[in-house]
Scaffold this motif. Structure first.
Motif, PDB file in Angstrom:
ATOM      1  N   ARG A 146       4.630   9.583 -10.139  1.00  0.00           N
ATOM      2  CA  ARG A 146       4.830   8.773 -11.339  1.00  0.00           C
ATOM      3  C   ARG A 146       6.244   9.019 -11.872  1.00  0.00           C
ATOM      4  O   ARG A 146       6.596  10.154 -12.177  1.00  0.00           O
ATOM      5  CB  ARG A 146       3.790   9.118 -12.404  1.00  0.00           C
ATOM      6  CG  ARG A 146       2.390   8.741 -11.982  1.00  0.00           C
ATOM      7  CD  ARG A 146       1.332   9.068 -13.020  1.00  0.00           C
ATOM      8  NE  ARG A 146       1.246  10.507 -13.253  1.00  0.00           N
ATOM      9  CZ  ARG A 146       1.501  11.083 -14.437  1.00  0.00           C
ATOM     10  NH1 ARG A 146       1.826  10.369 -15.477  1.00  0.00           N
ATOM     11  NH2 ARG A 146       1.398  12.386 -14.556  1.00  0.00           N
ATOM     12  N   PRO A 147       7.072   7.975 -11.964  1.00  0.00           N
ATOM     13  CA  PRO A 147       8.453   8.170 -12.409  1.00  0.00           C
ATOM     14  C   PRO A 147       8.524   8.535 -13.885  1.00  0.00           C
ATOM     15  O   PRO A 147       7.628   8.218 -14.668  1.00  0.00           O
ATOM     16  CB  PRO A 147       9.099   6.809 -12.155  1.00  0.00           C
ATOM     17  CG  PRO A 147       7.980   5.835 -12.183  1.00  0.00           C
ATOM     18  CD  PRO A 147       6.774   6.576 -11.678  1.00  0.00           C
ATOM     19  N   THR A 148       9.606   9.206 -14.263  1.00  0.00           N
ATOM     20  CA  THR A 148       9.782   9.565 -15.669  1.00  0.00           C
ATOM     21  C   THR A 148      10.364   8.402 -16.462  1.00  0.00           C
ATOM     22  O   THR A 148      10.163   8.321 -17.664  1.00  0.00           O
ATOM     23  CB  THR A 148      10.701  10.787 -15.808  1.00  0.00           C
ATOM     24  OG1 THR A 148      11.915  10.530 -15.122  1.00  0.00           O
ATOM     25  CG2 THR A 148      10.048  12.024 -15.229  1.00  0.00           C
ATOM     26  N   GLY A 183       2.477   5.339 -15.897  1.00  0.00           N
ATOM     27  CA  GLY A 183       3.433   5.291 -14.798  1.00  0.00           C
ATOM     28  C   GLY A 183       2.813   4.997 -13.449  1.00  0.00           C
ATOM     29  O   GLY A 183       3.490   5.059 -12.428  1.00  0.00           O
ATOM     30  N   VAL A 184       1.535   4.669 -13.429  1.00  0.00           N
ATOM     31  CA  VAL A 184       0.858   4.408 -12.160  1.00  0.00           C
ATOM     32  C   VAL A 184       1.386   3.136 -11.511  1.00  0.00           C
ATOM     33  O   VAL A 184       1.711   3.126 -10.323  1.00  0.00           O
ATOM     34  CB  VAL A 184      -0.674   4.329 -12.363  1.00  0.00           C
ATOM     35  CG1 VAL A 184      -1.375   3.920 -11.082  1.00  0.00           C
ATOM     36  CG2 VAL A 184      -1.203   5.657 -12.861  1.00  0.00           C
ATOM     37  N   TRP A 220      -3.712   8.212 -12.392  1.00  0.00           N
ATOM     38  CA  TRP A 220      -2.959   8.827 -13.478  1.00  0.00           C
ATOM     39  C   TRP A 220      -3.160  10.345 -13.458  1.00  0.00           C
ATOM     40  O   TRP A 220      -2.240  11.129 -13.647  1.00  0.00           O
ATOM     41  CB  TRP A 220      -3.395   8.236 -14.790  1.00  0.00           C
ATOM     42  CG  TRP A 220      -2.545   8.564 -15.979  1.00  0.00           C
ATOM     43  CD1 TRP A 220      -1.478   9.412 -16.044  1.00  0.00           C
ATOM     44  CD2 TRP A 220      -2.679   8.027 -17.292  1.00  0.00           C
ATOM     45  NE1 TRP A 220      -0.956   9.437 -17.316  1.00  0.00           N
ATOM     46  CE2 TRP A 220      -1.677   8.587 -18.109  1.00  0.00           C
ATOM     47  CE3 TRP A 220      -3.556   7.131 -17.871  1.00  0.00           C
ATOM     48  CZ2 TRP A 220      -1.537   8.283 -19.447  1.00  0.00           C
ATOM     49  CZ3 TRP A 220      -3.407   6.818 -19.200  1.00  0.00           C
ATOM     50  CH2 TRP A 220      -2.403   7.388 -19.986  1.00  0.00           C
ATOM     51  N   ILE A 221      -4.383  10.758 -13.197  1.00  0.00           N
ATOM     52  CA  ILE A 221      -4.701  12.185 -13.168  1.00  0.00           C
ATOM     53  C   ILE A 221      -4.192  12.840 -11.880  1.00  0.00           C
ATOM     54  O   ILE A 221      -3.644  13.944 -11.917  1.00  0.00           O
ATOM     55  CB  ILE A 221      -6.226  12.392 -13.314  1.00  0.00           C
ATOM     56  CG1 ILE A 221      -6.668  11.965 -14.712  1.00  0.00           C
ATOM     57  CG2 ILE A 221      -6.631  13.822 -13.025  1.00  0.00           C
ATOM     58  CD1 ILE A 221      -8.172  11.848 -14.878  1.00  0.00           C
ATOM     59  N   LEU A 222      -4.351  12.167 -10.746  1.00  0.00           N
ATOM     60  CA  LEU A 222      -4.059  12.777  -9.451  1.00  0.00           C
ATOM     61  C   LEU A 222      -2.588  12.730  -9.037  1.00  0.00           C
ATOM     62  O   LEU A 222      -2.125  13.628  -8.339  1.00  0.00           O
ATOM     63  CB  LEU A 222      -4.905  12.110  -8.365  1.00  0.00           C
ATOM     64  CG  LEU A 222      -6.411  12.308  -8.503  1.00  0.00           C
ATOM     65  CD1 LEU A 222      -7.155  11.485  -7.456  1.00  0.00           C
ATOM     66  CD2 LEU A 222      -6.773  13.771  -8.389  1.00  0.00           C
TER      67      LEU A 222
END
Length: 66
Positions: free
Chosen positions: A6-8, A15-16, A53-55
């Motif tokens: 996920r990019p900042t 960011g998914v 999002w979590i992984l």
């Protein structure tokens, strides 16, 4: 191929969609539209988004690991 992180920069929520867009070489806007349209269909799209999002690691965490 780029790593799936996920990019900042360029995030809207988690960011998914931005991560998937980078991975598949498309724009984040296109990926977001595809996700929103897919939500009109039956299926676990929202749960898949939450799971990714979590992984998926954040780009800044991966960068600090090196």
């Amino acid at each position: 191929m780029t790593a799936l992180v996920r990019p900042t920069h360029g995030r809207m929520i988690g960011g998914v969609c931005a991560a998937l867009a980078q991975r598949f070489g498309t724009s984040a806007t296109t990926m977001r539209v595809i996700f929103l349209v897919s939500c009109l269909l039956p299926g676990p799209q929202f749960l898949l988004y939450l799971a990714l999002w979590i992984l998926l690691p954040s780009e800044d965490k991966v960068r600090h690991a090196w």
